[in-house]
Design a protein around this motif. Structure first.
Motif, short mmCIF file in Angstrom:
data_model
loop_
_atom_site.label_atom_id
_atom_site.label_comp_id
_atom_site.label_asym_id
_atom_site.label_seq_id
_atom_site.Cartn_x
_atom_site.Cartn_y
_atom_site.Cartn_z
N ALA A 62 -14.67 -74.88 2.73
CA ALA A 62 -14.70 -75.76 3.91
C ALA A 62 -14.42 -74.98 5.20
O ALA A 62 -14.85 -75.39 6.28
CB ALA A 62 -13.71 -76.89 3.74
N THR A 63 -13.70 -73.88 5.08
CA THR A 63 -13.31 -73.12 6.28
C THR A 63 -13.80 -71.67 6.26
O THR A 63 -13.61 -70.95 7.24
CB THR A 63 -11.78 -73.11 6.44
OG1 THR A 63 -11.20 -72.49 5.29
CG2 THR A 63 -11.23 -74.52 6.59
N ALA A 64 -14.41 -71.24 5.18
CA ALA A 64 -14.86 -69.85 5.06
C ALA A 64 -15.97 -69.55 6.06
O ALA A 64 -16.80 -70.42 6.35
CB ALA A 64 -15.36 -69.57 3.65
N PRO A 65 -15.99 -68.34 6.59
CA PRO A 65 -17.10 -67.98 7.50
C PRO A 65 -18.42 -67.96 6.73
O PRO A 65 -18.44 -67.72 5.52
CB PRO A 65 -16.72 -66.59 7.98
CG PRO A 65 -15.74 -66.06 7.01
CD PRO A 65 -15.07 -67.24 6.37
N GLU A 66 -19.48 -68.22 7.45
CA GLU A 66 -20.80 -68.17 6.83
C GLU A 66 -21.11 -66.73 6.42
O GLU A 66 -20.85 -65.81 7.18
CB GLU A 66 -21.87 -68.68 7.79
CG GLU A 66 -21.85 -70.17 7.96
CD GLU A 66 -22.16 -70.90 6.66
OE1 GLU A 66 -23.13 -70.53 5.97
OE2 GLU A 66 -21.40 -71.82 6.33
N PRO A 67 -21.67 -66.55 5.24
CA PRO A 67 -22.05 -65.19 4.83
C PRO A 67 -23.29 -64.74 5.61
O PRO A 67 -23.98 -65.54 6.24
CB PRO A 67 -22.37 -65.37 3.34
CG PRO A 67 -22.78 -66.78 3.22
CD PRO A 67 -21.98 -67.54 4.23
N ASP A 68 -23.57 -63.47 5.52
CA ASP A 68 -24.76 -62.91 6.16
C ASP A 68 -26.03 -63.33 5.41
O ASP A 68 -27.09 -63.45 6.01
CB ASP A 68 -24.67 -61.39 6.20
CG ASP A 68 -23.48 -60.92 7.02
OD1 ASP A 68 -23.42 -61.27 8.22
OD2 ASP A 68 -22.60 -60.26 6.45
N LEU A 69 -25.87 -63.57 4.11
CA LEU A 69 -27.02 -63.92 3.29
C LEU A 69 -26.55 -64.84 2.17
O LEU A 69 -25.47 -64.61 1.59
CB LEU A 69 -27.64 -62.64 2.68
CG LEU A 69 -28.76 -62.81 1.67
CD1 LEU A 69 -30.00 -63.39 2.35
CD2 LEU A 69 -29.08 -61.48 1.02
#
Length: 73
Positions: A62-69
């Motif tokens: 819910a709070t994790a940064p979006e991954p690059d892929l």
């Protein structure tokens, strides 16, 4: 240059992002994740903790940064 590969749901955590070049999340439908989890040899030891781990996982994502892929499938 040496390469270090971090694996696991917390490997893309915000605290680690300054030290990573690329964050990749492998994702699949919840039913498939559950099927794969239950097929693991260590499922009997994991099963009693499943509800707690799932709640922790949901809070993290819910709070994790979006991954690059994101790889789906």
């Amino acid at each position: 240059m040496p390469v270090v590969l971090l694996e696991g749901c917390g490997s893309g955590a915000a605290a680690l992002r300054p030290f990573t070049s690329t964050a990749i999340r492998v994702d699949c439908p919840p039913a498939e994740r559950e099927r794969r989890l239950r097929a693991r040899a260590d499922w009997p030891g994991y099963a009693p903790h499943r509800a707690r781990f799932l709640a922790q996982e949901r809070r993290y994502f819910a709070t994790a940064p979006e991954p690059d892929l994101v790889v789906r499938g």
